[in-house]
Design an enzyme around this catalytic site. Structure first.
Site, PDB file in Angstrom:
ATOM      1  CB  THR A 187      -0.989  -0.009   1.183  1.00  0.00           C
ATOM      2  OG1 THR A 187      -0.198   0.130   2.508  1.00  0.00           O
ATOM      3  CG2 THR A 187      -1.826  -1.159   1.336  1.00  0.00           C
ATOM      4  CG  ASN A 390      -5.438  11.578  -7.643  1.00  0.00           C
ATOM      5  OD1 ASN A 390      -4.272  10.869  -7.887  1.00  0.00           O
ATOM      6  ND2 ASN A 390      -6.060  11.705  -6.487  1.00  0.00           N
TER       7      ASN A 390
END
Length: 395
Positions: A187, A390
């Site tokens: 992760t 993003n």
């Protein structure tokens, strides 16, 4: 018995470790983007990696060489060196070969990368950066800053573990991560150093075990990166090893860093613990907890501070585990809104639940009422800032 004391120093807290971060030109505006961790004696090293099938070149290189000992880790930001084919691995060979020739004393160096996928490494910039390293530097702050991407702050932790007989050892770590975070090992990037004399054959099992309730139990956006890595380096300088104490300290380090990552989720304003109890078994409890941490509908409700317990119930029902609305209970903090088939969501309870959701950190409790399986996963909200970050990540 043993006692943990929080200390400063990050990856440099254990005896014999050095670190620094510099600006090599990978990031704009002279930001730090290239870091190293060094031990003055050879370390045993073990690592766990992403479950993404398209593993990045640094992971391929590590596995290809079967690295088990090293005294030098090189980390770059801004470029993931992922989906770069044979060239990606060849670039690492060139960079680490240059590091050995330039720095002279390092042995079996390894590399880790984070950043944009699908772009070859700016090799020349990294080579020039290596030439400026001062291996005697102990600047964990600069190292932690250099590995950041969309992180809004650096993530470090360190402990000294004191045994009742007077023996002691230290463990320190730094991590980066704020996006592409999903409960599927590992992760993010995390580098853990210790001067404990950990037996090499116990290092990876301990890492994997601790990961299940820490880095494998967090979610920011449900995406699993190509580069996710957790490395544990042990130089044994303390000469001390107490398995129970070390396992506890390692889990504590990984848990604190995992929560820092969730709290720093891209645009996040809340860190939430999804406590699932009463499941048929631990595995099913984990499935539910991770589904809740991943759910976009749940995340957006968190962002809007809306105690929409129906989204919680729907996600549980869709998870595929054994469950029954007649045995289910849901609570926001200590405010129960649904209990074993009875809706307790009147105006008063809704107002109480809404007040809980205004906090920056709180638990959501889900008791399935089936058996005694339990698991806690951690997640954050998702709002406008995540989209903004993003939408123009490559720039």
């Amino acid at each position: 018995m043993y006692t943990l004391y929080s200390i400063d120093g990050g990856v440099c807290a254990p005896e014999g470790f050095f670190a620094d971060g510099i600006a090599a030109g990978l990031k704009p505006d002279n930001q730090k983007d290239l870091a190293f961790i060094r031990s003055d004696t050879l370390c045993d090293i073990r690592a766990i990696f992403t479950t993404n099938r398209f593993q990045a070149a640094p992971i391929e290189h590590f596995k290809k060489h079967g690295v088990e000992t090293t005294d030098f880790v090189l980390i770059n930001a801004k470029n993931a060196n992922a989906m770069t084919g044979k060239r990606g691995v060849e670039d690492i060979e060139t960079i680490l070969g240059h590091a050995k020739a330039t720095l002279k004393t390092i042995q079996n160096p390894v590399m880790s990368s984070t950043g944009v996928i699908g772009v070859p490494l700016p090799t020349e910039k990294i080579l020039r950066g290596i030439e400026t390293f001062d291996l005697q530097r102990r600047d964990p702050q600069s190292a932690a800053e250099a590995i950041m991407t969309t992180d809004s702050y650096d993530k470090q932790v360190a402990f000294e573990v004191r045994l009742d007989n007077g023996d002691r050892f230290r463990i320190g770590a730094m991590a980066k991560g704020a996006g592409m975070i999903d409960p599927a090992m590992a992760t993010m990037l995390c580098f853990i150093t210790t001067d404990a004399a950990v037996p090499p054959d116990e290092m990876k099992p301990l890492l994997s075990s601790c990961a299940e309730t820490t880095f494998n139990a967090i979610s920011v956006d449900g995406d699993t990166s190509t580069n996710d890595t957790v490395m544990l380096l042990s130089n044994g300088r303390s000469g001390i090893y107490h398995r129970e104490a070390f396992a506890f300290a390692l889990e504590k380090v990984m848990h604190e860093l995992a929560l820092k990552i969730v709290a720093d989720g891209e645009g996040a304003t809340k860190c939430v613990a999804f406590n699932v109890t009463g499941a048929a078994n631990r595995r099913e409890a984990a499935i539910v907890a991770k589904a809740l941490a991943d759910s976009l509908l749940v995340k957006t409700a968190l962002y809007g501070e809306d105690p929409n317990w129906g989204r919680i119930a729907s996600t549980i029902g869709a998870s595929g585990v054994e469950c029954d609305p007649e045995s289910l209970s849901i609570a926001f903090g200590d405010v129960t809104v649904y209990q074993r088939g009875e809706i307790l969501f009147d105006e008063e309870q809704e107002a109480k639940a809404a007040r809980v959701m205004k906090k920056s950190s709180f638990p959501i409790h889900c008791d399935l009422g089936i058996a005694d399986g339990s698991f806690t996963a951690y997640g954050c909200d998702l709002g406008h800032e995540y989209v903004k970050i993003n939408a123009d990540y490559r720039t």
